[in-house]
Design an enzyme around this catalytic site. Structure first.
Site, PDB file in Angstrom:
ATOM      1  N   CYS A  69      24.227  37.709  53.074  1.00  0.00           N
ATOM      2  CA  CYS A  69      24.631  38.838  52.240  1.00  0.00           C
ATOM      3  C   CYS A  69      23.474  39.825  52.080  1.00  0.00           C
ATOM      4  O   CYS A  69      22.337  39.419  51.805  1.00  0.00           O
ATOM      5  CB  CYS A  69      25.085  38.352  50.866  1.00  0.00           C
ATOM      6  SG  CYS A  69      25.668  39.684  49.791  1.00  0.00           S
ATOM      7  N   CYS A  73      20.774  39.699  44.830  1.00  0.00           N
ATOM      8  CA  CYS A  73      21.022  39.023  43.548  1.00  0.00           C
ATOM      9  C   CYS A  73      20.051  37.849  43.396  1.00  0.00           C
ATOM     10  O   CYS A  73      20.006  36.953  44.256  1.00  0.00           O
ATOM     11  CB  CYS A  73      22.460  38.537  43.468  1.00  0.00           C
ATOM     12  SG  CYS A  73      23.688  39.850  43.776  1.00  0.00           S
ATOM     13  N   CYS A  76      21.174  34.043  43.852  1.00  0.00           N
ATOM     14  CA  CYS A  76      22.108  33.663  44.906  1.00  0.00           C
ATOM     15  C   CYS A  76      21.446  33.048  46.130  1.00  0.00           C
ATOM     16  O   CYS A  76      20.528  33.643  46.726  1.00  0.00           O
ATOM     17  CB  CYS A  76      22.935  34.877  45.319  1.00  0.00           C
ATOM     18  SG  CYS A  76      24.292  34.448  46.446  1.00  0.00           S
ATOM     19  N   CYS A 113      40.899  30.326  45.181  1.00  0.00           N
ATOM     20  CA  CYS A 113      39.956  31.440  45.185  1.00  0.00           C
ATOM     21  C   CYS A 113      39.160  31.417  46.485  1.00  0.00           C
ATOM     22  O   CYS A 113      38.659  30.369  46.888  1.00  0.00           O
ATOM     23  CB  CYS A 113      39.007  31.328  43.992  1.00  0.00           C
ATOM     24  SG  CYS A 113      39.856  31.208  42.398  1.00  0.00           S
ATOM     25  N   CYS A 144      43.252  34.354  44.608  1.00  0.00           N
ATOM     26  CA  CYS A 144      42.110  35.100  44.064  1.00  0.00           C
ATOM     27  C   CYS A 144      41.100  35.290  45.174  1.00  0.00           C
ATOM     28  O   CYS A 144      40.923  34.393  46.016  1.00  0.00           O
ATOM     29  CB  CYS A 144      41.484  34.339  42.898  1.00  0.00           C
ATOM     30  SG  CYS A 144      40.035  35.171  42.169  1.00  0.00           S
ATOM     31  N   CYS A 204      39.428  39.211  37.335  1.00  0.00           N
ATOM     32  CA  CYS A 204      38.649  38.016  37.009  1.00  0.00           C
ATOM     33  C   CYS A 204      37.195  38.465  36.944  1.00  0.00           C
ATOM     34  O   CYS A 204      36.619  38.865  37.955  1.00  0.00           O
ATOM     35  CB  CYS A 204      38.849  36.948  38.080  1.00  0.00           C
ATOM     36  SG  CYS A 204      37.799  35.483  37.882  1.00  0.00           S
ATOM     37  N   ARG A 276      36.798  30.391  31.829  1.00  0.00           N
ATOM     38  CA  ARG A 276      36.553  29.329  32.808  1.00  0.00           C
ATOM     39  C   ARG A 276      35.120  28.816  32.754  1.00  0.00           C
ATOM     40  O   ARG A 276      34.167  29.590  32.797  1.00  0.00           O
ATOM     41  CB  ARG A 276      36.843  29.827  34.227  1.00  0.00           C
ATOM     42  CG  ARG A 276      36.592  28.742  35.307  1.00  0.00           C
ATOM     43  CD  ARG A 276      36.859  29.243  36.706  1.00  0.00           C
ATOM     44  NE  ARG A 276      38.236  29.632  36.836  1.00  0.00           N
ATOM     45  CZ  ARG A 276      38.636  30.775  37.406  1.00  0.00           C
ATOM     46  NH1 ARG A 276      37.746  31.632  37.857  1.00  0.00           N
ATOM     47  NH2 ARG A 276      39.911  31.064  37.501  1.00  0.00           N
TER      48      ARG A 276
END
Length: 334
Positions: A69, A73, A76, A113, A144, A204, A276
């Site tokens: 990616c 972040c 991550c 998801c 999702c 979400c 969640r």
């Protein structure tokens, strides 16, 4: 109402659950800082007004494209900026994704998801992504996806394919956001959420705690969510899993009671949302999870992994549910 002195008969959940857009940071702070028993009593009362307190939604998460990616972040393992030892993979084949979804459905999951480590989906990937949504939807499951940033056209196409939910977390407060991520802005995240909402897909959206933020940042994150035009229908609260090779590898863990306060506050501020327990459950004791369920959490991910991180196995979750008298939530009528 003064939560410092309120008795159970005095505490009015209706008075503490205003419409979207009505939350001020000071009001949320007062609730968060209230005596723990008062906070949990109010959260449980609000929870019972909107949900069966002994039902928890089971979702399964699959990484359909792992690693590489371009975002940075700080938490991550999939960021190309960090040396975590994770190898990037290509987008999974549609038939394999649908086969995995069928296994999840047969083991009790009602929502599937699918996550891709992208900044945003490319045009060449959309046909496959749409086919995944259609295939999982045909199994009778809620769908999702989390694919990074979306434009309006992409969101509309996913809606047409039958996508029920789109996950795009704001991660933390706007104040603290730049300490964690530099490759996209807080405003970018809010823009994607607006595209999702306008398309008619359910939102979400939650965040991560234990990244070195102050308690006020956790509260402000929830204020941002609660003040969106509509409350997110699903609010994942993640406890940071420190990953070697990331900037947050040595972050100090959040205290369990402080984490439960975040769950309770989320329930009070967003009374009809599914709250969640997401990443970090492997580090939680059964007692901590039980407190979270009492505080209003009513959704978890099942399975051995969450994208690239460990998750409690289904046998452990089944045993915990049996001990607590909790049953899986049935799929809501579409």
């Amino acid at each position: 109402m003064d939560m410092q002195t309120a008795s159970p008969t005095q505490t009015s959940p209706q008075a503490q659950s205003p419409d979207p857009g009505a939350w001020a940071l000071e009001k949320a702070q007062a609730l968060h800082d209230a005596p723990f028993n008062n906070l949990l009593f109010l959260a449980q009362t609000v929870h019972r007004q909107n949900f069966d307190p002994n039902k928890v939604q089971l979702s399964r998460l699959l990484s359909i494209k792992t690693g590489g990616c371009p975002e940075d972040c700080g938490y991550c393992s999939q960021s190309a900026h960090h040396e975590t030892g994770l190898k990037a993979s290509k987008l999974m084949e549609v038939r394999r994704v649908v086969a995995e979804a069928k296994k999840a459905r047969d083991s009790g999951a009602t929502r599937y998801c699918m996550g891709a480590a992208w900044r945003n989906p490319k045009a060449r990937d959309m046909d496959a992504v749409v086919a995944m949504v259609e295939g999982v939807k045909a199994l009778g499951m809620e769908t999702c996806m989390t694919l990074g940033m979306l434009d309006l056209e992409q969101a509309a196409r996913l809606k047409q394919a039958g996508l029920d939910y789109y996950n795009h977390n704001i991660d933390t407060s706007e104040r603290y956001y730049s300490e964690i991520i530099s490759t996209r802005s807080f405003a970018d995240r809010l823009e994607t959420l607006e595209h999702v909402r306008q398309s008619g897909i359910k939102v979400c959206c939650g965040g991560i705690v234990g990244m070195g933020e102050e308690p006020v940042d956790r509260i402000d994150m929830l204020v941002t969510l609660a003040n969106l035009p509509e409350h997110p229908q699903s609010v994942p609260i993640n406890m940071l899993i420190p990953i070697a090779g990331t900037p947050l590898a040595d972050a100090k863990p959040i205290e369990p009671i402080e984490f439960v306060r975040v769950i309770a506050l989320a329930r009070i501020m967003m009374p009809k949302s599914h709250i969640r327990l997401s990443a970090g459950r492997t580090a939680m004791t059964d007692e901590m999870q039980a407190l979270c369920f009492f505080a209003g959490a009513n959704s978890i991910f099942v399975g051995d992994t969450l994208l690239t991180a460990d998750n409690p196995g289904e046998d452990k979750d089944t045993l915990l549910f049996r001990r607590l008298g909790i049953e899986p939530m049935e799929l809501e009528a579409q």
